[in-house]
Write an enzyme that holds these catalytic residues in place. Sequence first.
Site, PDB file in Angstrom:
ATOM      1  N   ASP A  20      15.028   0.693   7.517  1.00 25.31           N
ATOM      2  CA  ASP A  20      15.601  -0.173   8.552  1.00 25.31           C
ATOM      3  C   ASP A  20      17.010   0.305   8.920  1.00 25.31           C
ATOM      4  O   ASP A  20      17.396   0.326  10.090  1.00 25.31           O
ATOM      5  CB  ASP A  20      15.651  -1.616   8.044  1.00 25.31           C
ATOM      6  CG  ASP A  20      14.318  -2.041   7.464  1.00 25.31           C
ATOM      7  OD1 ASP A  20      13.391  -2.260   8.242  1.00 25.31           O
ATOM      8  OD2 ASP A  20      14.200  -2.103   6.222  1.00 25.31           O
TER       9      ASP A  20
ATOM     10  N   HIS B 294      13.319  -7.038   3.950  1.00 18.67           N
ATOM     11  CA  HIS B 294      12.641  -5.996   4.730  1.00 18.67           C
ATOM     12  C   HIS B 294      11.492  -6.682   5.481  1.00 18.67           C
ATOM     13  O   HIS B 294      10.330  -6.582   5.107  1.00 18.67           O
ATOM     14  CB  HIS B 294      12.113  -4.880   3.833  1.00 18.67           C
ATOM     15  CG  HIS B 294      11.256  -3.906   4.599  1.00 18.67           C
ATOM     16  ND1 HIS B 294      11.765  -3.073   5.560  1.00 18.67           N
ATOM     17  CD2 HIS B 294       9.928  -3.679   4.587  1.00 18.67           C
ATOM     18  CE1 HIS B 294      10.785  -2.367   6.090  1.00 18.67           C
ATOM     19  NE2 HIS B 294       9.659  -2.725   5.521  1.00 18.67           N
TER      20      HIS B 294
HETATM   21  N1  LIG Z   1       9.833  -0.808   2.616  1.00 18.20           N
HETATM   22  C1  LIG Z   1       9.509  -0.097   3.680  1.00 18.20           C
HETATM   23  O1  LIG Z   1      10.398   0.300   4.440  1.00 18.20           O
HETATM   24  C2  LIG Z   1       8.085   0.223   4.012  1.00 18.20           C
HETATM   25  C3  LIG Z   1       7.048  -0.240   3.248  1.00 18.20           C
HETATM   26  N2  LIG Z   1       5.754   0.072   3.539  1.00 18.20           N
HETATM   27  C4  LIG Z   1       4.727  -0.404   2.616  1.00 18.20           C
HETATM   28  O2  LIG Z   1       4.409   0.664   1.709  1.00 18.20           O
HETATM   29  C5  LIG Z   1       3.120   0.467   1.165  1.00 18.20           C
HETATM   30  C6  LIG Z   1       2.275   1.725   1.237  1.00 18.20           C
HETATM   31  O3  LIG Z   1       2.002   2.057   2.565  1.00 18.20           O
HETATM   32  P1  LIG Z   1       0.940   3.198   2.940  1.00 18.20           P
HETATM   33  O4  LIG Z   1       1.188   4.413   2.130  1.00 18.20           O
HETATM   34  O5  LIG Z   1       0.925   3.281   4.386  1.00 18.20           O
HETATM   35  O6  LIG Z   1      -0.407   2.500   2.445  1.00 18.20           O
HETATM   36  P2  LIG Z   1      -1.782   3.184   2.027  1.00 18.20           P
HETATM   37  O7  LIG Z   1      -2.800   2.114   2.022  1.00 18.20           O
HETATM   38  O8  LIG Z   1      -2.022   4.418   2.820  1.00 18.20           O
HETATM   39  O9  LIG Z   1      -1.490   3.628   0.533  1.00 18.20           O
HETATM   40  C7  LIG Z   1      -1.360   2.707  -0.495  1.00 18.20           C
HETATM   41  C8  LIG Z   1      -1.964   3.350  -1.712  1.00 18.20           C
HETATM   42  O10 LIG Z   1      -1.750   2.471  -2.798  1.00 18.20           O
HETATM   43  C9  LIG Z   1      -2.897   2.534  -3.595  1.00 18.20           C
HETATM   44  N3  LIG Z   1      -2.928   1.384  -4.477  1.00 18.20           N
HETATM   45  C10 LIG Z   1      -3.445   0.147  -4.251  1.00 18.20           C
HETATM   46  N4  LIG Z   1      -3.307  -0.612  -5.339  1.00 18.20           N
HETATM   47  C11 LIG Z   1      -2.701   0.145  -6.267  1.00 18.20           C
HETATM   48  C12 LIG Z   1      -2.311  -0.083  -7.594  1.00 18.20           C
HETATM   49  N5  LIG Z   1      -2.534  -1.262  -8.192  1.00 18.20           N
HETATM   50  N6  LIG Z   1      -1.706   0.916  -8.267  1.00 18.20           N
HETATM   51  C13 LIG Z   1      -1.488   2.105  -7.687  1.00 18.20           C
HETATM   52  N7  LIG Z   1      -1.866   2.393  -6.431  1.00 18.20           N
HETATM   53  C14 LIG Z   1      -2.456   1.420  -5.731  1.00 18.20           C
HETATM   54  C15 LIG Z   1      -4.044   2.600  -2.602  1.00 18.20           C
HETATM   55  O11 LIG Z   1      -5.238   3.069  -3.208  1.00 18.20           O
HETATM   56  C16 LIG Z   1      -3.468   3.570  -1.599  1.00 18.20           C
HETATM   57  O12 LIG Z   1      -3.778   4.913  -1.919  1.00 18.20           O
HETATM   58  C17 LIG Z   1       2.525  -0.706   1.943  1.00 18.20           C
HETATM   59  O13 LIG Z   1       2.733  -1.885   1.182  1.00 18.20           O
HETATM   60  C18 LIG Z   1       3.401  -0.763   3.199  1.00 18.20           C
HETATM   61  O14 LIG Z   1       3.395  -2.039   3.774  1.00 18.20           O
HETATM   62  C19 LIG Z   1       5.440   0.865   4.594  1.00 18.20           C
HETATM   63  C20 LIG Z   1       6.438   1.352   5.401  1.00 18.20           C
HETATM   64  C21 LIG Z   1       7.824   1.045   5.188  1.00 18.20           C
HETATM   65  O1  LIG Z   2       5.785  -3.185   8.908  1.00 25.00           O
HETATM   66  C1  LIG Z   2       5.123  -2.743   7.947  1.00 25.00           C
HETATM   67  O2  LIG Z   2       4.260  -3.343   7.330  1.00 25.00           O
HETATM   68  C2  LIG Z   2       5.469  -1.392   7.449  1.00 25.00           C
HETATM   69  C3  LIG Z   2       6.879  -1.468   7.161  1.00 25.00           C
HETATM   70  O3  LIG Z   2       7.304  -2.115   6.233  1.00 25.00           O
HETATM   71  C4  LIG Z   2       7.789  -0.859   8.095  1.00 25.00           C
HETATM   72  O4  LIG Z   2       7.375   0.024   8.853  1.00 25.00           O
HETATM   73  O5  LIG Z   2       8.947  -1.245   8.078  1.00 25.00           O
END
Ligand SMILES: NC(=O)C1=CN([C@@H]2O[C@H](COP(=O)(O)OP(=O)(O)OC[C@H]3O[C@@H](n4cnc5c(N)ncnc54)[C@H](O)[C@@H]3O)[C@@H](O)[C@H]2O)C=CC1
Ligand SMILES: O=C([O-])CC(=O)C(=O)O
Length: 332
Positions: free
Chosen positions: A160, A188
């Site tokens: 952010d 967030h």
């Molecule tokens: N804080 C931030 O700025 C941001 C946060 N996010 C969050 O990050 C997370 C991951 O996003 P993506 O990679 O796009 O999702 P994704 O679905 O592509 O990957 C998540 C992975 O976590 C695995 N997973 C599920 N449960 C698990 C567990 N208990 N232990 C280990 N691995 C597990 C899944 O199998 C998958 O491979 C989401 O919660 C998303 O909302 C995404 C973008 C920005």
């Molecule tokens: O909005 C979402 O779920 C993914 C995220 O956290 C971001 O891109 O900031």
Amino acid sequence: MAKDPVRVLVTGAAGQIGYALVPMIARGVMLGPDQPVILHMLDIPPAAESLNGVKMELVDAAFPLLKGVVATTDVVEACTGVNIAVMVGGFPRKEGMERKDVMSKNVSIYKSQASALEKHAAANCKVLVVANPANTNALILKEFAPSIPEKNISCLTRLDHNRALGQISERLNVQVSDVKNVIIWGNHSSTQYPDVNHATVNTTAGEKAVRELVADDAWLNGEFIKTVQQRGAAIIKARKLSSALSAASAACDHIRDWVLGTPEGTWVSMGVYSDGSYNVPAGLIYSFPVTCQNGEWKIVQGLSIDEFSRKKLDLTADELSEEKALAYSCLS
Ligand SMILES: NC(=O)C1=CN([C@@H]2O[C@H](COP(=O)(O)OP(=O)(O)OC[C@H]3O[C@@H](n4cnc5c(N)ncnc54)[C@H](O)[C@@H]3O)[C@@H](O)[C@H]2O)C=CC1
Ligand SMILES: O=C([O-])CC(=O)C(=O)O
């Protein structure tokens, strides 16, 4: 003399952020070009084959700094001896979902992984929670890993922060590297408060206030804030997937600055355990402006908060208090 390798855990490593993040870590983007690393990658059994594919690609990339790869679905093996834990694993938000919808799926994961980290990680392991709801997952992790010092547990709001820098740089047509000291306050989520009241731009005539250069308070107090708050949703709408390369890059920025320090005169935003600074309720994981030195963050103190900002700081704190209550109700 060559440095000893640092063990970095990435959970959810077979996911889309994981796929962008692990090569950055292996290239030295997170810990520096002279710091060898051993990657620990965790995912769940349905993703095991895909995780193994990522491991094969890491081998194929022949990264000179990468001294080993552990790819596993066993949380104990994944956590053992790690110095840094980047918690990306979880259930992501899909188009049309609010973060609250993903709460119950994720807090139970963070409760159980807290115990594994507490028991098996290296002493003084630094933890960054990326998975949403990031602040509340980090809080749950903290509460269920009482022996990990609270100063070692953080969540990602650097994305952010970087988004805010990007918007200001586009608006003023200046280099993003010349913009600094924006602040992300709070959660967030769409209640976060991107604050430019202390932000500056490095110009040929010296440092100038962003507010002065933009000279459009209506935009700064309206569209700018909304754009940053809603950027995650806008990316999901465009890509049908949530931000991944920018999230991975921000995770590297977060850890790098935490470990190696923030540049003099510059602060960054990190979700950290509130000590009551700026009258934010203690006991929440809340994003503050911080500086880092010798591997420790410190909340920047003494910034003036006007009435407009005060309301926004309180609103996002209220949401975090509600999330905390909801998280506990999901766990009981
Ligand atoms: N804080 C931030 O700025 C941001 C946060 N996010 C969050 O990050 C997370 C991951 O996003 P993506 O990679 O796009 O999702 P994704 O679905 O592509 O990957 C998540 C992975 O976590 C695995 N997973 C599920 N449960 C698990 C567990 N208990 N232990 C280990 N691995 C597990 C899944 O199998 C998958 O491979 C989401 O919660 C998303 O909302 C995404 C973008 C920005
Ligand atoms: O909005 C979402 O779920 C993914 C995220 O956290 C971001 O891109 O900031």
